[in-house]
Design a protein around this motif. Structure first.
Motif, PDB file in Angstrom:
ATOM      1  N   HIS A  69      18.770  11.153  -5.613  1.00 40.93           N
ATOM      2  CA  HIS A  69      17.876  12.015  -6.301  1.00 40.93           C
ATOM      3  C   HIS A  69      16.897  11.171  -7.155  1.00 40.93           C
ATOM      4  CE1 HIS A  69      16.387  15.517  -8.371  1.00 40.93           C
ATOM      5  NE2 HIS A  69      16.756  15.114  -9.712  1.00 40.93           N
ATOM      6  N   ARG A  70      15.703  11.214  -6.957  1.00 45.29           N
ATOM      7  CA  ARG A  70      14.752  10.583  -7.952  1.00 45.29           C
ATOM      8  C   ARG A  70      14.536   9.222  -7.283  1.00 45.29           C
ATOM      9  NH1 ARG A  70      13.725  12.026 -13.064  1.00 45.29           N
ATOM     10  NH2 ARG A  70      11.899  10.577 -13.158  1.00 45.29           N
ATOM     11  N   GLY A  71      15.376   8.642  -6.241  1.00 44.37           N
ATOM     12  CA  GLY A  71      15.200   7.425  -5.503  1.00 44.37           C
ATOM     13  C   GLY A  71      14.809   7.621  -4.314  1.00 44.37           C
ATOM     14  N   THR A  72      15.265   6.666  -3.262  1.00 41.92           N
ATOM     15  CA  THR A  72      15.045   6.284  -2.076  1.00 41.92           C
ATOM     16  C   THR A  72      16.115   6.597  -1.331  1.00 41.92           C
ATOM     17  OG1 THR A  72      13.101   5.131  -2.555  1.00 41.92           O
ATOM     18  CG2 THR A  72      13.571   4.838  -0.143  1.00 41.92           C
ATOM     19  N   ILE A 127      16.279  18.745  -4.937  1.00 41.23           N
ATOM     20  CA  ILE A 127      16.553  17.019  -4.820  1.00 41.23           C
ATOM     21  C   ILE A 127      14.715  16.600  -5.022  1.00 41.23           C
ATOM     22  CG2 ILE A 127      18.585  17.003  -3.680  1.00 41.23           C
ATOM     23  CD1 ILE A 127      16.886  16.257  -0.974  1.00 41.23           C
ATOM     24  N   ASP A 128      14.683  15.475  -5.369  1.00 38.02           N
ATOM     25  CA  ASP A 128      13.639  14.627  -5.250  1.00 38.02           C
ATOM     26  C   ASP A 128      13.827  13.406  -4.849  1.00 38.02           C
ATOM     27  OD1 ASP A 128      10.910  13.400  -5.751  1.00 38.02           O
ATOM     28  OD2 ASP A 128      11.443  13.222  -8.147  1.00 38.02           O
ATOM     29  N   VAL A 129      13.656  13.149  -3.616  1.00 34.07           N
ATOM     30  CA  VAL A 129      13.801  11.681  -3.146  1.00 34.07           C
ATOM     31  C   VAL A 129      12.777  11.529  -1.985  1.00 34.07           C
ATOM     32  CG1 VAL A 129      16.465  12.156  -2.979  1.00 34.07           C
ATOM     33  CG2 VAL A 129      15.090  12.975  -0.982  1.00 34.07           C
ATOM     34  N   ARG A 130      12.570  10.098  -1.730  1.00 39.01           N
ATOM     35  CA  ARG A 130      11.711   9.832  -0.787  1.00 39.01           C
ATOM     36  C   ARG A 130      12.642   9.285   0.309  1.00 39.01           C
ATOM     37  NH1 ARG A 130       7.307   4.651  -0.957  1.00 39.01           N
ATOM     38  NH2 ARG A 130       6.010   5.537   0.650  1.00 39.01           N
ATOM     39  N   ILE A 131      11.991   9.629   1.561  1.00 43.32           N
ATOM     40  CA  ILE A 131      12.649   9.403   2.853  1.00 43.32           C
ATOM     41  C   ILE A 131      11.965   7.980   3.451  1.00 43.32           C
ATOM     42  CG2 ILE A 131      13.368  10.245   4.965  1.00 43.32           C
ATOM     43  CD1 ILE A 131      14.771  11.720   2.994  1.00 43.32           C
ATOM     44  N   ARG A 168       0.798  -1.043  -0.284  1.00 41.71           N
ATOM     45  CA  ARG A 168       0.113  -0.049  -0.072  1.00 41.71           C
ATOM     46  C   ARG A 168       0.943   1.434   0.038  1.00 41.71           C
ATOM     47  NH1 ARG A 168      -3.561   0.135   5.069  1.00 41.71           N
ATOM     48  NH2 ARG A 168      -4.486  -1.686   4.025  1.00 41.71           N
ATOM     49  N   TYR A 169       1.912   1.314   0.870  1.00 40.16           N
ATOM     50  CA  TYR A 169       2.741   2.318   0.934  1.00 40.16           C
ATOM     51  C   TYR A 169       3.816   2.489  -0.335  1.00 40.16           C
ATOM     52  CZ  TYR A 169       1.266   2.581   6.056  1.00 40.16           C
ATOM     53  OH  TYR A 169       0.575   2.565   7.198  1.00 40.16           O
ATOM     54  N   ALA A 170       4.008   1.577  -0.912  1.00 39.11           N
ATOM     55  CA  ALA A 170       4.866   1.646  -1.962  1.00 39.11           C
ATOM     56  C   ALA A 170       4.039   2.628  -3.154  1.00 39.11           C
ATOM     57  CB  ALA A 170       5.281   0.299  -2.702  1.00 39.11           C
ATOM     58  N   MET A 209      15.205  -4.606   5.174  1.00 38.59           N
ATOM     59  CA  MET A 209      14.483  -5.281   4.015  1.00 38.59           C
ATOM     60  C   MET A 209      13.475  -4.641   3.461  1.00 38.59           C
ATOM     61  SD  MET A 209      13.535  -9.147   4.174  1.00 38.59           S
ATOM     62  CE  MET A 209      15.087 -10.000   4.201  1.00 38.59           C
ATOM     63  N   ILE A 210      12.622  -4.342   4.623  1.00 44.53           N
ATOM     64  CA  ILE A 210      11.466  -3.831   4.414  1.00 44.53           C
ATOM     65  C   ILE A 210      11.504  -2.324   3.636  1.00 44.53           C
ATOM     66  CG2 ILE A 210       9.298  -2.818   5.446  1.00 44.53           C
ATOM     67  CD1 ILE A 210       9.448  -5.669   5.589  1.00 44.53           C
ATOM     68  N   ALA A 211      12.445  -1.538   3.873  1.00 44.02           N
ATOM     69  CA  ALA A 211      12.806  -0.426   3.237  1.00 44.02           C
ATOM     70  C   ALA A 211      12.818  -0.776   1.730  1.00 44.02           C
ATOM     71  CB  ALA A 211      13.914   0.571   3.876  1.00 44.02           C
ATOM     72  N   GLN A 212      13.883  -1.657   1.210  1.00 42.23           N
ATOM     73  CA  GLN A 212      14.133  -1.955   0.145  1.00 42.23           C
ATOM     74  C   GLN A 212      13.100  -2.781  -0.543  1.00 42.23           C
ATOM     75  OE1 GLN A 212      17.839  -4.279  -0.637  1.00 42.23           O
ATOM     76  NE2 GLN A 212      18.880  -3.275   0.888  1.00 42.23           N
ATOM     77  N   SER A 213      12.153  -3.345  -0.007  1.00 41.61           N
ATOM     78  CA  SER A 213      11.014  -3.707  -0.778  1.00 41.61           C
ATOM     79  C   SER A 213      10.279  -2.700  -1.090  1.00 41.61           C
ATOM     80  CB  SER A 213      10.161  -4.808   0.292  1.00 41.61           C
ATOM     81  OG  SER A 213      10.873  -5.756   0.574  1.00 41.61           O
ATOM     82  N   LEU A 214       9.866  -1.583  -0.202  1.00 38.72           N
ATOM     83  CA  LEU A 214       9.329  -0.188  -0.597  1.00 38.72           C
ATOM     84  C   LEU A 214       9.651   0.259  -1.574  1.00 38.72           C
ATOM     85  CD1 LEU A 214       8.777   1.204   3.005  1.00 38.72           C
ATOM     86  CD2 LEU A 214       6.627   0.618   1.424  1.00 38.72           C
ATOM     87  N   HIS A 215      11.088   0.192  -1.816  1.00 39.80           N
ATOM     88  CA  HIS A 215      11.615   0.905  -3.117  1.00 39.80           C
ATOM     89  C   HIS A 215      11.393   0.274  -4.390  1.00 39.80           C
ATOM     90  CE1 HIS A 215      14.706   3.109  -5.233  1.00 39.80           C
ATOM     91  NE2 HIS A 215      15.069   1.930  -5.879  1.00 39.80           N
ATOM     92  N   GLY A 216      11.446  -1.176  -4.210  1.00 39.21           N
ATOM     93  CA  GLY A 216      11.574  -2.027  -5.337  1.00 39.21           C
ATOM     94  C   GLY A 216      10.086  -2.118  -5.862  1.00 39.21           C
ATOM     95  N   LEU A 217       9.188  -1.750  -4.931  1.00 34.95           N
ATOM     96  CA  LEU A 217       7.824  -1.742  -5.486  1.00 34.95           C
ATOM     97  C   LEU A 217       7.231  -0.466  -5.921  1.00 34.95           C
ATOM     98  CD1 LEU A 217       6.183  -4.109  -2.786  1.00 34.95           C
ATOM     99  CD2 LEU A 217       6.559  -4.633  -5.288  1.00 34.95           C
ATOM    100  N   SER A 218       8.069   0.620  -5.679  1.00 42.05           N
ATOM    101  CA  SER A 218       7.555   2.054  -5.987  1.00 42.05           C
ATOM    102  C   SER A 218       7.738   2.351  -7.442  1.00 42.05           C
ATOM    103  CB  SER A 218       8.265   2.960  -5.135  1.00 42.05           C
ATOM    104  OG  SER A 218       9.602   3.120  -5.398  1.00 42.05           O
ATOM    105  N   ALA A 219       7.481   3.438  -7.935  1.00 36.90           N
ATOM    106  CA  ALA A 219       7.841   3.950  -9.079  1.00 36.90           C
ATOM    107  C   ALA A 219       9.138   4.564  -9.230  1.00 36.90           C
ATOM    108  CB  ALA A 219       6.951   5.188  -9.443  1.00 36.90           C
ATOM    109  N   ARG A 220       9.943   4.543  -8.178  1.00 43.42           N
ATOM    110  CA  ARG A 220      11.419   4.878  -8.129  1.00 43.42           C
ATOM    111  C   ARG A 220      12.334   3.758  -8.333  1.00 43.42           C
ATOM    112  NH1 ARG A 220      11.741  10.203  -5.776  1.00 43.42           N
ATOM    113  NH2 ARG A 220      10.101  11.096  -5.115  1.00 43.42           N
TER     114      ARG A 220
END
Length: 684
Positions: free
Chosen positions: A443-446, A483-487, A366-368, A386-397
């Motif tokens: 930038h543009r990532g997480t 910058i354009d990042v997700r924290i 949901r949060y991704a 692992m959860i942080a990387q999973s969020l990144h891998g499922l996101s548009a980033r």
């Protein structure tokens, strides 16, 4: 003899070389068959001499004879348009007149000393009294020549056609029988009934034509060089103008001319201050760069010297739109980064089927879909990264960097430079050229901030600004970078307690705690321990050559661990998955040692695929902490109590390592003595 307009090819071969369609030098540069275009402008006898030797230059030049003089010749050249000559050959007053009034190189036919002697000798045969008539001042060499050889000569000169006619009539009145001079003078002398000898010879005309060819070749070479430079200038993304020492435009590319409404071709040679006052006023007063606003558009304007033979003789201005700089910067920073900035884990790597883990998976998916900041809470070893990387891998980033940094692993000063980067010379030892901080690198990532609760207070305020303004300022710089990042942040601490104790900024906590994921400790999901242990054993077997071939599936690993399922489930696992992984590594080494050299097969008693079944006694020998009753009793504690106990254990370990030196422990952990005393007492 009538002096009229005569424009004709010098010979049939030359006629074929005359282009019908207009073409300039620049247009002819790309044609390998093109030849220099030379106009031989002369009247009367000089024209006849041109015609006699023209065939010698067939194939080397497009030679055209023009029998027209003075103003009419100037008009003829201007009317030629794109078919203008590259070089003009002329003589006497006509050549001097053209040289001062046309922008085409003019080569003058100059008589040699031999020409003069030969003409004078011929004139002495035709008349008793001889005069040498020249255009301009009589050369001193001619007077010295006459004196040396005892020649009885009269000298005269003229500066215009009217002067020439008056000069000839005056010489006739003075009894001169023969005149030596250029074509205009000889024609006038003939009409006046005097003997006339033409001064120019074939050799002097050939020399003039040869010089004209050299001048034409040099002109073509210069035109080629200017064309190449102009092509470079026109293909530049920035606006460029070159000015001479007086501020006149020497060159300007179409990009800059179009931006300021200037005709690039018509601008050359004109003062920039008159063409575009606003553009001229935006140039820096000295060499360097400045940020200027012209016509509502922001430009980075650079001024540099335009070097000449005697030093700087002008300046070069470049105008770069600030938006273009920002777009280029965003494009560069948006490139996928090197392998150290990629996410390796996926949500499928999260092992477990308990309701708590299923809820975590639901929240991650949901949060991704959102770009909001996520705070991941959980004890050490529960898999927060692992959860942080999973969020990144499922996101548009997911195609952009995943940058992780442990906020508790660096001293304050080093953490600041790692996060925010620095400019060259920001501090002693700073890298030449500066360094991009991890926030910019993401930038543009997480950006994953692990152990955010350990971040020093001064850096918390800077991080808060990054979250609010989405811009970062490097150390030693005054200009922010967008910058354009997700924290995504993670902590094992109770941040609410840290806020109450003044160790964590409340405003930063509320900025981080937008989306929240709480990871359950391993002891609160006992049903997941066995399958997780089996998967970890398979992974450990891949790193252990003696086990890799004999233990390849989680099902087989689960059967090997079947006897120790109960101790595993009963243990509290204060180190969570990290502790379980350590125990499994020991088990893998033990199984490899005990099974080495055996040929046990699939289904052999006490074996699984040639690997001995793990017994409780073996587990007790290699991992006695699994049977620690005190650790089991900790399972009854609340989450806050467990967190406090873990903190107290870490503090006691630090005290042991520092020999009981509390000041040193406080410096190492970044806490005050009051906080140290309070945490030890709170844990009991």
């Amino acid at each position: 003899m009538e002096i009229g307009r005569i424009i004709e090819p010098v010979c049939p071969a030359a006629a074929r070389l005359h282009p019908i369609a207009p073409a300039s030098i620049m247009n002819r540069l790309s044609d390998p068959l093109s030849r220099p275009r030379i106009w031989a402008i002369g009247i009367s006898r000089l024209r006849d001499l041109f015609h006699d030797i023209a065939a010698e230059y067939d194939g080397r030049a497009e030679l055209q004879l023009v029998s027209r003089g003075y103003a009419e010749a100037v008009h003829e050249i201007e009317a030629a348009g794109a078919e203008r000559p590259d070089v003009i050959v002329a003589a006497g007053s006509n050549g001097t007149y053209l040289k001062a009034r046309v922008d085409v190189p003019v080569v003058l036919v100059n008589p040699t000393g031999f020409d003069v002697m030969l003409a004078l000798a011929r004139a002495r045969r035709d008349g008793a009294s001889v005069a040498l008539v020249t255009y301009g001042e009589t050369p001193p060499e001619a007077r010295r020549f006459a004196t040396a050889f005892g020649l009885d000569l009269q000298f005269a000169s003229y500066r215009s056609a009217q002067d020439a006619q008056a000069c000839v009539l005056d010489l006739r009145e003075r009894g001169v029988d023969a005149v030596v001079g250029p074509g205009l003078v000889t024609d006038l002398a003939t009409r006046a009934g005097m003997e006339a000898v033409f001064l120019y010879s074939r050799a002097s005309v050939r020399a003039a034509f040869d010089t004209a060819l050299e001048v034409a070749q040099a002109t073509w070479n210069e035109a080629t060089r200017r064309q190449r430079l102009d092509n470079v200038l026109q293909h530049l993304r920035d606006g460029v103008a070159a000015l001479d020492a007086q501020g006149r435009v020497e060159a300007i590319n179409q990009r800059l001319a179009a931006a300021f409404g200037i005709d690039a071709a018509a601008a050359v040679g004109k003062p920039l201050a008159e063409l575009a006052p606003e553009l001229a006023a935006s140039a820096p007063d000295t060499e360097g760069e400045s940020l200027e606003s012209v016509r509502g558009v922001s430009y980075v304007v650079h001024r540099g010297p335009l070097a000449g033979q005697g030093g700087a003789s002008g300046m070069v201005l470049t105008f770069q739109e600030s938006r273009a700089v920002e777009r280029l910067d965003r494009t560069w920073r948006s490139r996928p980064r090197a392998q150290q900035f990629v996410a390796r884990y996926r949500l499928d790597d999260l092992i477990g089927a308990s309701p708590a883990i299923d809820n975590v998976r639901t929240l991650v998916r949901r949060y991704a879909k959102s770009d909001a900041t996520v705070l991941i809470r959980g004890e050490s070893g529960t898999g927060k990264e692992m959860i942080a990387q999973s969020l990144h891998g499922l996101s548009a980033r997911r195609d952009f960097p995943f940058v992780a940094i442990n906020c508790g692993a660096f001293p304050e000063t080093l953490l600041e430079s790692e996060l925010f980067g620095y400019e060259e010379g920001a501090f002693t030892g700073a890298r030449r050229g500066g360094k991009t901080g991890l926030i910019e690198a993401a930038h543009r990532g997480t950006l994953f901030l692990d152990e955010i609760g350990e971040m020093p207070l001064p850096l918390q305020s800077r991080l808060l600004r990054v979250l609010q303004e989405r811009e970062v300022v490097r150390l030693g710089s005054t200009e922010p970078t967008r910058i354009d990042v997700r924290i995504v942040a993670a902590t094992h601490r109770a941040l609410t307690d840290a806020v109450e104790a003044g160790e964590f900024r409340a405003d930063l906590f509320y900025r981080l705690n937008i989306l929240n994921i709480a990871l359950p400790p391993l002891r609160e999901r006992p049903a997941d321990i066995a399958p997780l242990a089996a998967e970890l054993l398979v992974q450990a077997a891949r790193r252990e050559p003696r086990l890799a071939a004999r233990l390849g599936s989680a099902a087989r690993a689960a059967r090997v661990l079947e006897a120790v399922r109960e101790p595993f489930t009963r243990h509290a696992w204060p180190g969570n998955v990290r502790e379980l992984q350590n125990v499994i590594e020991r088990i893998a080494v033990e199984l490899a040692e005990s099974g080495e050299g055996d040929e046990g097969g699939e289904g052999g008693e006490g074996r699984e695929g040639g690997v001995p079944m793990l017994s409780v006694d073996t587990l007790r020998a290699i991992a006695p902490e699994v049977f620690d009753d005190a650790a089991d009793a900790a399972g009854a504690m609340t989450l806050r109590q467990r967190s406090r106990r873990v903190e107290a254990d870490e503090i006691r370990a630090a005290l042991d390592a520092c020999g009981g030196d509390r000041d040193r422990v406080c410096r190492m952990l970044g806490i005050s003595k009051t906080t140290l005393w309070r945490k030890l007492n709170a844990a009991g």
